[in-house]
Every structure is written in C-alpha cells, then in structure tokens.
Design a protein around this motif. Structure first.
Motif, PDB file in Angstrom:
ATOM      1  N   ILE A 174      31.846  -8.186 -41.059  1.00  0.00           N
ATOM      2  CA  ILE A 174      30.419  -8.502 -41.001  1.00  0.00           C
ATOM      3  C   ILE A 174      30.030  -8.970 -39.598  1.00  0.00           C
ATOM      4  CG2 ILE A 174      28.634 -10.070 -41.835  1.00  0.00           C
ATOM      5  CD1 ILE A 174      29.304  -7.915 -43.811  1.00  0.00           C
ATOM      6  N   ARG A 175      30.800  -9.882 -39.022  1.00  0.00           N
ATOM      7  CA  ARG A 175      30.483 -10.366 -37.669  1.00  0.00           C
ATOM      8  C   ARG A 175      30.472  -9.221 -36.662  1.00  0.00           C
ATOM      9  NH1 ARG A 175      33.536 -14.741 -39.339  1.00  0.00           N
ATOM     10  NH2 ARG A 175      35.459 -13.867 -38.473  1.00  0.00           N
ATOM     11  N   SER A 176      31.463  -8.348 -36.755  1.00  0.00           N
ATOM     12  CA  SER A 176      31.562  -7.230 -35.822  1.00  0.00           C
ATOM     13  C   SER A 176      30.359  -6.304 -35.941  1.00  0.00           C
ATOM     14  CB  SER A 176      32.863  -6.457 -36.075  1.00  0.00           C
ATOM     15  OG  SER A 176      32.924  -5.299 -35.280  1.00  0.00           O
ATOM     16  N   ARG A 177      29.996  -5.967 -37.160  1.00  0.00           N
ATOM     17  CA  ARG A 177      28.882  -5.025 -37.353  1.00  0.00           C
ATOM     18  C   ARG A 177      27.544  -5.638 -36.972  1.00  0.00           C
ATOM     19  NH1 ARG A 177      30.126  -1.180 -42.567  1.00  0.00           N
ATOM     20  NH2 ARG A 177      32.168  -0.493 -41.854  1.00  0.00           N
ATOM     21  N   TYR A 178      27.314  -6.867 -37.404  1.00  0.00           N
ATOM     22  CA  TYR A 178      26.047  -7.500 -37.076  1.00  0.00           C
ATOM     23  C   TYR A 178      25.936  -7.749 -35.576  1.00  0.00           C
ATOM     24  CZ  TYR A 178      24.897  -8.321 -42.020  1.00  0.00           C
ATOM     25  OH  TYR A 178      24.577  -8.180 -43.352  1.00  0.00           O
ATOM     26  N   ALA A 179      27.041  -8.156 -34.956  1.00  0.00           N
ATOM     27  CA  ALA A 179      27.021  -8.388 -33.506  1.00  0.00           C
ATOM     28  C   ALA A 179      26.717  -7.098 -32.767  1.00  0.00           C
ATOM     29  CB  ALA A 179      28.349  -8.969 -33.042  1.00  0.00           C
ATOM     30  N   ALA A 180      27.295  -5.986 -33.215  1.00  0.00           N
ATOM     31  CA  ALA A 180      27.033  -4.697 -32.569  1.00  0.00           C
ATOM     32  C   ALA A 180      25.564  -4.317 -32.706  1.00  0.00           C
ATOM     33  CB  ALA A 180      27.927  -3.615 -33.177  1.00  0.00           C
ATOM     34  N   ARG A 181      24.991  -4.575 -33.866  1.00  0.00           N
ATOM     35  CA  ARG A 181      23.578  -4.246 -34.075  1.00  0.00           C
ATOM     36  C   ARG A 181      22.670  -5.165 -33.253  1.00  0.00           C
ATOM     37  NH1 ARG A 181      23.760  -3.545 -40.693  1.00  0.00           N
ATOM     38  NH2 ARG A 181      25.476  -2.043 -40.713  1.00  0.00           N
ATOM     39  N   MET A 182      22.998  -6.462 -33.219  1.00  0.00           N
ATOM     40  CA  MET A 182      22.185  -7.376 -32.423  1.00  0.00           C
ATOM     41  C   MET A 182      22.268  -7.038 -30.947  1.00  0.00           C
ATOM     42  SD  MET A 182      20.485  -9.383 -34.399  1.00  0.00           S
ATOM     43  CE  MET A 182      19.909 -10.719 -33.358  1.00  0.00           C
ATOM     44  N   ASN A 183      23.444  -6.684 -30.474  1.00  0.00           N
ATOM     45  CA  ASN A 183      23.590  -6.300 -29.063  1.00  0.00           C
ATOM     46  C   ASN A 183      22.770  -5.051 -28.755  1.00  0.00           C
ATOM     47  OD1 ASN A 183      25.291  -8.418 -28.420  1.00  0.00           O
ATOM     48  ND2 ASN A 183      27.148  -7.278 -28.884  1.00  0.00           N
ATOM     49  N   LYS A 184      22.739  -4.125 -29.696  1.00  0.00           N
ATOM     50  CA  LYS A 184      21.925  -2.916 -29.506  1.00  0.00           C
ATOM     51  C   LYS A 184      20.444  -3.290 -29.448  1.00  0.00           C
ATOM     52  CE  LYS A 184      21.587   1.596 -29.260  1.00  0.00           C
ATOM     53  NZ  LYS A 184      22.203   2.379 -28.163  1.00  0.00           N
ATOM     54  N   LEU A 185      20.042  -4.218 -30.313  1.00  0.00           N
ATOM     55  CA  LEU A 185      18.650  -4.672 -30.299  1.00  0.00           C
ATOM     56  C   LEU A 185      18.317  -5.345 -28.974  1.00  0.00           C
ATOM     57  CD1 LEU A 185      16.674  -6.221 -33.183  1.00  0.00           C
ATOM     58  CD2 LEU A 185      16.755  -7.473 -31.044  1.00  0.00           C
ATOM     59  N   TYR A 186      19.233  -6.193 -28.481  1.00  0.00           N
ATOM     60  CA  TYR A 186      18.999  -6.874 -27.205  1.00  0.00           C
ATOM     61  C   TYR A 186      18.888  -5.884 -26.053  1.00  0.00           C
ATOM     62  CZ  TYR A 186      20.416 -11.109 -29.730  1.00  0.00           C
ATOM     63  OH  TYR A 186      20.513 -12.137 -30.633  1.00  0.00           O
ATOM     64  N   GLN A 187      19.684  -4.825 -26.092  1.00  0.00           N
ATOM     65  CA  GLN A 187      19.604  -3.798 -25.057  1.00  0.00           C
ATOM     66  C   GLN A 187      18.200  -3.205 -24.995  1.00  0.00           C
ATOM     67  OE1 GLN A 187      22.630  -0.819 -25.694  1.00  0.00           O
ATOM     68  NE2 GLN A 187      24.303  -2.316 -25.625  1.00  0.00           N
ATOM     69  N   GLN A 188      17.620  -2.965 -26.163  1.00  0.00           N
ATOM     70  CA  GLN A 188      16.272  -2.392 -26.197  1.00  0.00           C
ATOM     71  C   GLN A 188      15.227  -3.409 -25.753  1.00  0.00           C
ATOM     72  OE1 GLN A 188      16.061   0.900 -26.630  1.00  0.00           O
ATOM     73  NE2 GLN A 188      18.279   0.618 -26.712  1.00  0.00           N
ATOM     74  N   LEU A 189      15.423  -4.679 -26.094  1.00  0.00           N
ATOM     75  CA  LEU A 189      14.495  -5.717 -25.627  1.00  0.00           C
ATOM     76  C   LEU A 189      14.564  -5.838 -24.111  1.00  0.00           C
ATOM     77  CD1 LEU A 189      15.095  -8.572 -28.252  1.00  0.00           C
ATOM     78  CD2 LEU A 189      13.292  -6.837 -28.270  1.00  0.00           C
ATOM     79  N   ASN A 190      15.783  -5.802 -23.577  1.00  0.00           N
ATOM     80  CA  ASN A 190      15.976  -5.965 -22.135  1.00  0.00           C
ATOM     81  C   ASN A 190      15.481  -4.761 -21.343  1.00  0.00           C
ATOM     82  OD1 ASN A 190      17.191  -8.435 -22.623  1.00  0.00           O
ATOM     83  ND2 ASN A 190      19.262  -7.594 -22.623  1.00  0.00           N
ATOM     84  N   ALA A 191      15.352  -3.624 -22.019  1.00  0.00           N
ATOM     85  CA  ALA A 191      14.916  -2.408 -21.321  1.00  0.00           C
ATOM     86  C   ALA A 191      13.440  -2.463 -20.931  1.00  0.00           C
ATOM     87  CB  ALA A 191      15.178  -1.182 -22.201  1.00  0.00           C
ATOM     88  N   PHE A 192      12.682  -3.412 -21.507  1.00  0.00           N
ATOM     89  CA  PHE A 192      11.248  -3.512 -21.218  1.00  0.00           C
ATOM     90  C   PHE A 192      10.903  -4.962 -20.869  1.00  0.00           C
ATOM     91  CE2 PHE A 192      11.914   0.023 -24.104  1.00  0.00           C
ATOM     92  CZ  PHE A 192      11.232   1.054 -23.465  1.00  0.00           C
ATOM     93  N   PRO A 215       6.230  -9.456 -25.797  1.00  0.00           N
ATOM     94  CA  PRO A 215       6.947  -9.737 -27.060  1.00  0.00           C
ATOM     95  C   PRO A 215       8.451  -9.516 -26.956  1.00  0.00           C
ATOM     96  CG  PRO A 215       4.932  -8.520 -27.506  1.00  0.00           C
ATOM     97  CD  PRO A 215       5.120  -8.509 -26.018  1.00  0.00           C
ATOM     98  N   PHE A 216       8.874  -8.528 -26.171  1.00  0.00           N
ATOM     99  CA  PHE A 216      10.298  -8.278 -25.988  1.00  0.00           C
ATOM    100  C   PHE A 216      10.909  -9.310 -25.048  1.00  0.00           C
ATOM    101  CE2 PHE A 216      10.790  -3.461 -27.090  1.00  0.00           C
ATOM    102  CZ  PHE A 216      10.214  -3.702 -28.329  1.00  0.00           C
TER     103      PHE A 216
END
Length: 461
Positions: free
Chosen positions: A351-369, A374-375
C-alpha cells in the motif's frame, strides 16, 4: 539476463497462470504457496542464494510475500493494473482503500485459521478491552509507530467511531463538557456529537496550520473537555503538524487542563521516520491515541484501537461495556493471525509503495505548472490526499459538474465543516484523493482539472 531473473520471470508466469484459475481450491482456501528455497534451487540447478535472490526480486515487486517459518506465498493482487485495464471515471473523491489491493484471499485464510485455532474464544463473550492475545501483539506493533503503552491502556473498539462515541459520552477528570473540532475536519464527527447532545466548538485549520491564538483563547476561556485533532495527514487538507507544533499543543493542553484525542488514521502510510505521533511527546497523560485498520485493510473490518492514559481507562471501560459487550471476536482473531504471520507487514509495504508512487506522480503534475496558483499552493506532504486552494469566487457546484461531464469525480472540503458553520470562515478547496486513481491516468486527471478551473477563472474575469 541473470539466472535469478530467469527463475523469477518463470515463477511470475506460473503465478499469473494460477491467478487465472480462480476456482482452484488451493487458491480459495489457503493461498498459493511457492516451492521452498532448496526445492527451487534443485529444480533450476542453481545455488540456494540464487533461489533466494529470485524470491527477493518477486517480493520487491509485490508478487510474493514471506511468512516466517512457513515460506513464500503469492499475492493475489500482486501486479499493478495496467493502463488499458482500468478504465471508467477518474475518482479523486473516494477516500476508501483501493479495492484492487484488498487482501481478500489472504484475510480469508486468516479467518479460517482463526476459526480453527481460536475456537475456545470465538464462541464465548470476550472482554470489553479486547482479545488479550491481540492486545499483546498490538503492544509490540504500536512500538513501531512510536506509541509505547502498557497492555492495560489498550482497548479494541468497533472502529474508531465507537471510540469517539465513548469518549464523547464518558466524564473526564477535568469535569468539562465541550468538544473542540478542527474546521475543516472529519465529516462524521459533528453529526456524532450532535446526536449525543455534546456541545461543539471549532478552531480553524488552514494550509498554514492551526489558528493558535483562537485555540489558546478557547482552551483558556471555554469549557473544553477534549480537542479532537489529526496531527498527521489531516483530513481533508492532508498536512501534518511539525514536532514543534505538537509540543506546543501538549503544553497548552496541560496549562489549561484539556485532553487531546489524536486520530492517527493514516499512520501506516508514513514514510518519514522522524514524524512521530502526538502521543510520543506526551509526558503528562493528556493524549488519547486512536488508530483504525480501515484505511490499510478494508473498511468492513471495523476494528479500531484506543490507547488511553491510565486515569481514563476505568471510565472508558465502563462506558464501552454499556455500548457493546465486546468487539467482534472473529474479526479480532483474524486480524491477530494476519499480523502475526507477516501478511500485515507485507500488505503495508504494498500500500505504501503504490500510494507513494501515485502521490509522486500527482506532485510531478503539480510541479509542472508552477505559475498556476491552485497547483503551486497544494500541500505536498504524502499520505493519500491533498487539496487545491481555489479563488473565493469559484463556483464549486459548476466546477464539479464540469469535471463530472469530463469523467473526473472530485470533492470539495465543504462537507468537512459542521452544518451551519459560517461560510465566511471556510476556505474553498478541491480535495484530491489518489487511492482509487491509477498512476498511469493521474496526468490526464490533473490536466482536466486545471483546464476547467482556468476556464471558470476566465469566465469570472
């Protein structure tokens, strides 16, 4: 390709073949046990160390797990769902655990084991504190959370909701009556307190943290029995209090004779070893620690744990006994087996591995803008959720409707305020939870959210 990789790939294919045969009696009842290390070494004409490395390779990819003194077993939901296999709406609103990684077969096996090994306990009434053997195990497990307590301080409850009801009803040594809540905060708490006729006061918690001046004033002048707080991965905002803030809160609680009820509902998702719970800083018996297993396993388990200062255990025990004779013993026994045989530790890693991977992906998209407000101001503190701060004039119903039309389900923080709370003190935020969104589609979801917010902002100008 190295020898251990060849062996691992061969085992991986065999596991996948077994998973397609869902009607296998072995799978349904016991789970798939893999060959012992020495058997595997003989089968592939390799060294024992090579066989062990092959299992480690599979374990790192969450395809197998090790049970001490037993061997290796296949994980039913081992492989991450691929892009083409997870279609439909992107649900950023659901806070439930990902059903694709529920440990159905593993836990079913534990229920069978509990029925077999705990017959003497299952068909008798238990104790109001919980199954003694489970409490013994939890005392050791909770030390990993930096929660050290005597067995006499542990209570197993029917979810954290029951613990909150008991705490709201029982008298406290300070003789006070009001319960303080964070605003926004756990959405079921106001209705629970209202139903029990418990007076409520609130204190604002924003992206910048607690309103400390208002909090101290309420502690000093109010009739605060306890303050219900989520120091770690706050729901809905997602932020965590710093160590200094936790110590400050405990000092204020001691100074003004207020108790602190710490809801550590996402403790199992913590990856920062320096982020300790509020309980670990308490030397005065001011903190009640609550933990749920709903987020890490599945909501229907309905097992919660409450750890109380010694001064509160007698009253808590008496009031809990009035609500139920004991918490479901079969669920407790199955959870004990699940923890004891190493399955819980493995599942936590998954669970930690999967959620961390998803959160990191979300952060990448936030950081892209970085220029999109809001991001830019969304918290990046881990866990399973974050929020996007929105302009005060943003029409939330229109935004949610537009997102829904484009296949994105989202939520705001409105329902995390008590009914009747003054709108002028409410921050407009979009709450995003990643537990039910595939990593491969997070970029798509964030793109749609950004486009719709920008369109509405342009229309407002």
């Amino acid at each position: 390709m190295r020898k251990y990789e060849i062996i691992a790939e061969s085992l991986k294919q065999w596991i996948q073949d077994q998973l397609r045969q869902q009607n296998s009696r072995q799978w349904q009842n016991k789970g798939i046990k893999l060959p012992a290390v020495r058997v595997l070494a003989e089968q592939y004409q390799c060294s024992v160390s090579t066989a062990i490395r092959a299992y480690e390779w599979l374990e790192e990819r969450h395809l197998v797990y090790a049970v001490p003194q037993s061997g290796y077993y296949a994980v039913q939901n081992g492989a991450e769902v691929e892009d083409g296999e997870w279609q439909g709406p992107l649900d950023f609103a659901s806070a439930a655990p990902d059903p694709r990684v529920f440990p159905y077969s593993d836990f079913r096996h534990c229920v069978d084991q509990a029925m077999e090994k705990k017959q003497a306990d299952l068909f008798l009434y238990g104790t109001e504190r919980g199954l003694p053997s489970l409490i013994d195990l939890l005392q050791k497990q909770f030390a990993d959370y930096q929660v050290f307590a005597r067995k006499e301080q542990f209570f197993i409850t029917s979810g954290v909701q029951q613990a909150l009801a008991v705490l709201a009803l029982m008298p406290f040594p300070n003789g006070k009556k009001q319960v303080m809540l964070e605003l926004p905060g756990y959405h079921n708490m106001p209705s629970l307190l209202k139903g029990l006729s418990i007076p409520i006061v609130g204190v604002r918690r924003s992206l910048d943290g607690l309103d400390w001046d208002a909090l101290e004033q309420q502690f000093r002048e109010g009739d605060i029995k306890f303050f219900y707080v989520m120091p770690r991965f706050h729901n809905p905002i997602g932020t965590s209090l710093t160590a200094a803030e936790k110590k400050r809160l405990i000092r204020l609680a001691q100074r003004y004779d207020v108790y602190l009820v710490e809801d550590d509902f996402l403790a199992d998702l913590e990856e920062n070893t320096k982020q300790d719970p509020l309980w670990s800083y308490d030397t005065e018996g001011r903190v009640i620690y609550l933990k749920s297993y709903s987020k890490i396993l599945f909501p229907g388990l309905r097992i919660g744990v409450a750890i109380l200062p010694a001064s509160l255990t007698s009253s808590f025990s008496a009031y809990k006994k009035m609500l139920d004779i004991d918490t479901a013993v079969l669920s407790q026994a199955a959870l004990e087996v699940y923890i004891r045989n190493g399955m819980f530790a493995h599942h936590g890693k998954v669970i930690r591995s999967r959620y961390a991977a998803r959160m990191n992906k979300l952060y990448q998209q936030l950081n892209a803008f970085p220029d999109f407000t809001p991001f830019a101001y969304a918290p990046r503190t881990g866990g399973e959720h974050t929020v996007l701060p929105l302009p005060k004039d943003m029409p939330l119903r229109v935004l949610l409707s537009r997102l829904d039309q484009r296949g994105v389900i989202a939520d705001t923080t409105e329902r995390y305020y008590p009914e009747g709370a003054q709108k002028i003190h409410q921050d407009k935020m979009l709450r995003l939870n990643i537990s039910n969104v595939p990593k491969q589609r997070i970029k798509e979801g964030l793109r749609i959210i950004r486009e719709e917010i920008m369109r509405l902002q342009t229309r407002q100008q």
